[in-house]
Scaffold this motif. Structure first.
Motif, short mmCIF file in Angstrom:
data_model
loop_
_atom_site.label_atom_id
_atom_site.label_comp_id
_atom_site.label_asym_id
_atom_site.label_seq_id
_atom_site.Cartn_x
_atom_site.Cartn_y
_atom_site.Cartn_z
N THR A 22 0.87 -1.17 0.00
CA THR A 22 0.00 0.00 0.00
C THR A 22 0.91 1.22 0.00
O THR A 22 1.88 1.26 0.76
N TYR A 42 -0.73 12.57 0.84
CA TYR A 42 -2.15 12.29 1.09
C TYR A 42 -2.88 13.59 1.39
O TYR A 42 -2.36 14.45 2.10
N GLN A 44 -7.08 15.11 2.12
CA GLN A 44 -8.46 14.72 2.41
C GLN A 44 -9.36 15.05 1.22
O GLN A 44 -9.24 16.12 0.64
N ASP A 45 -10.24 14.09 0.90
CA ASP A 45 -11.22 14.37 -0.15
C ASP A 45 -12.43 15.07 0.49
O ASP A 45 -12.42 15.37 1.70
N ASN A 47 -15.17 14.00 1.42
CA ASN A 47 -15.80 13.21 2.48
C ASN A 47 -14.91 13.06 3.71
O ASN A 47 -15.26 12.36 4.65
N GLY A 48 -13.71 13.67 3.67
CA GLY A 48 -12.80 13.58 4.81
C GLY A 48 -11.88 12.38 4.79
O GLY A 48 -11.13 12.15 5.72
N ASN A 49 -11.95 11.58 3.71
CA ASN A 49 -11.07 10.41 3.60
C ASN A 49 -9.73 10.81 3.00
O ASN A 49 -9.67 11.66 2.11
N LEU A 50 -8.66 10.20 3.49
CA LEU A 50 -7.34 10.47 2.93
C LEU A 50 -7.17 9.71 1.62
O LEU A 50 -7.41 8.50 1.56
N LYS A 51 -6.75 10.41 0.59
CA LYS A 51 -6.52 9.82 -0.73
C LYS A 51 -5.11 10.18 -1.18
O LYS A 51 -4.64 11.30 -0.93
#
Length: 142
Positions: A22, A42, A44-45, A47-51
């Motif tokens: 990963t 990384y 945050q998108d 929605n608050g998710n790390l991408k």
């Protein structure tokens, strides 16, 4: 003649079936379609998710591509060797070996050469493969 750094990048691309991971923060990755080395970061998108996002190594430009693969760094390979309980003497023995390291491009500068040698050690120890200048192949027994 192939550029030695390009050959190391090819070694990393062709090792993907054997070594997967990963992506982590600050990994170095390469995109064949864009022909660019990037650092992984990384963000945050919505929605608050790390991408993961990919930023050119020699700049601040973000690169969009879907074919990135990791360019293994010396620290990552040393960790794999430690996890495999390969001793430094085994590494030195392999480095002197004519059969396993013959086709590692020796004119790569500094850290890329060290990484190429360590990558060859990991793949040899874990999978019995060697780099033939074009792909990872089974080591021929004498």
């Amino acid at each position: 003649m192939t550029d030695p750094i390009d050959e190391y990048i090819e070694m990393c691309q062709k090792v993907w079936p054997y070594l997967t991971t990963t992506l982590d923060y600050k990994d170095i990755v390469y995109s064949p379609s864009r022909q660019v080395l990037c650092r992984t970061q990384y963000k945050q998108d919505v929605n608050g998710n790390l991408k993961p996002v990919f930023v050119k190594v020699d700049g601040i430009e973000m690169i969009q591509a879907d074919d990135f693969f990791i360019v293994w760094q010396e620290r990552q390979l040393q960790d794999m060797i430690t996890e495999s309980n390969v001793s430094y003497s085994q590494y030195l023995e392999l480095r002197r070996s004519s059969s396993v390291l013959d086709n590692i491009p020796k004119d790569i500068d500094g850290s890329f050469l060290q990484s190429a040698l360590l990558l060859a050690l990991v793949i040899h120890e874990r999978y019995g493969k060697t780099w033939n200048g074009k792909d990872w192949v089974d080591v021929e027994e004498d």
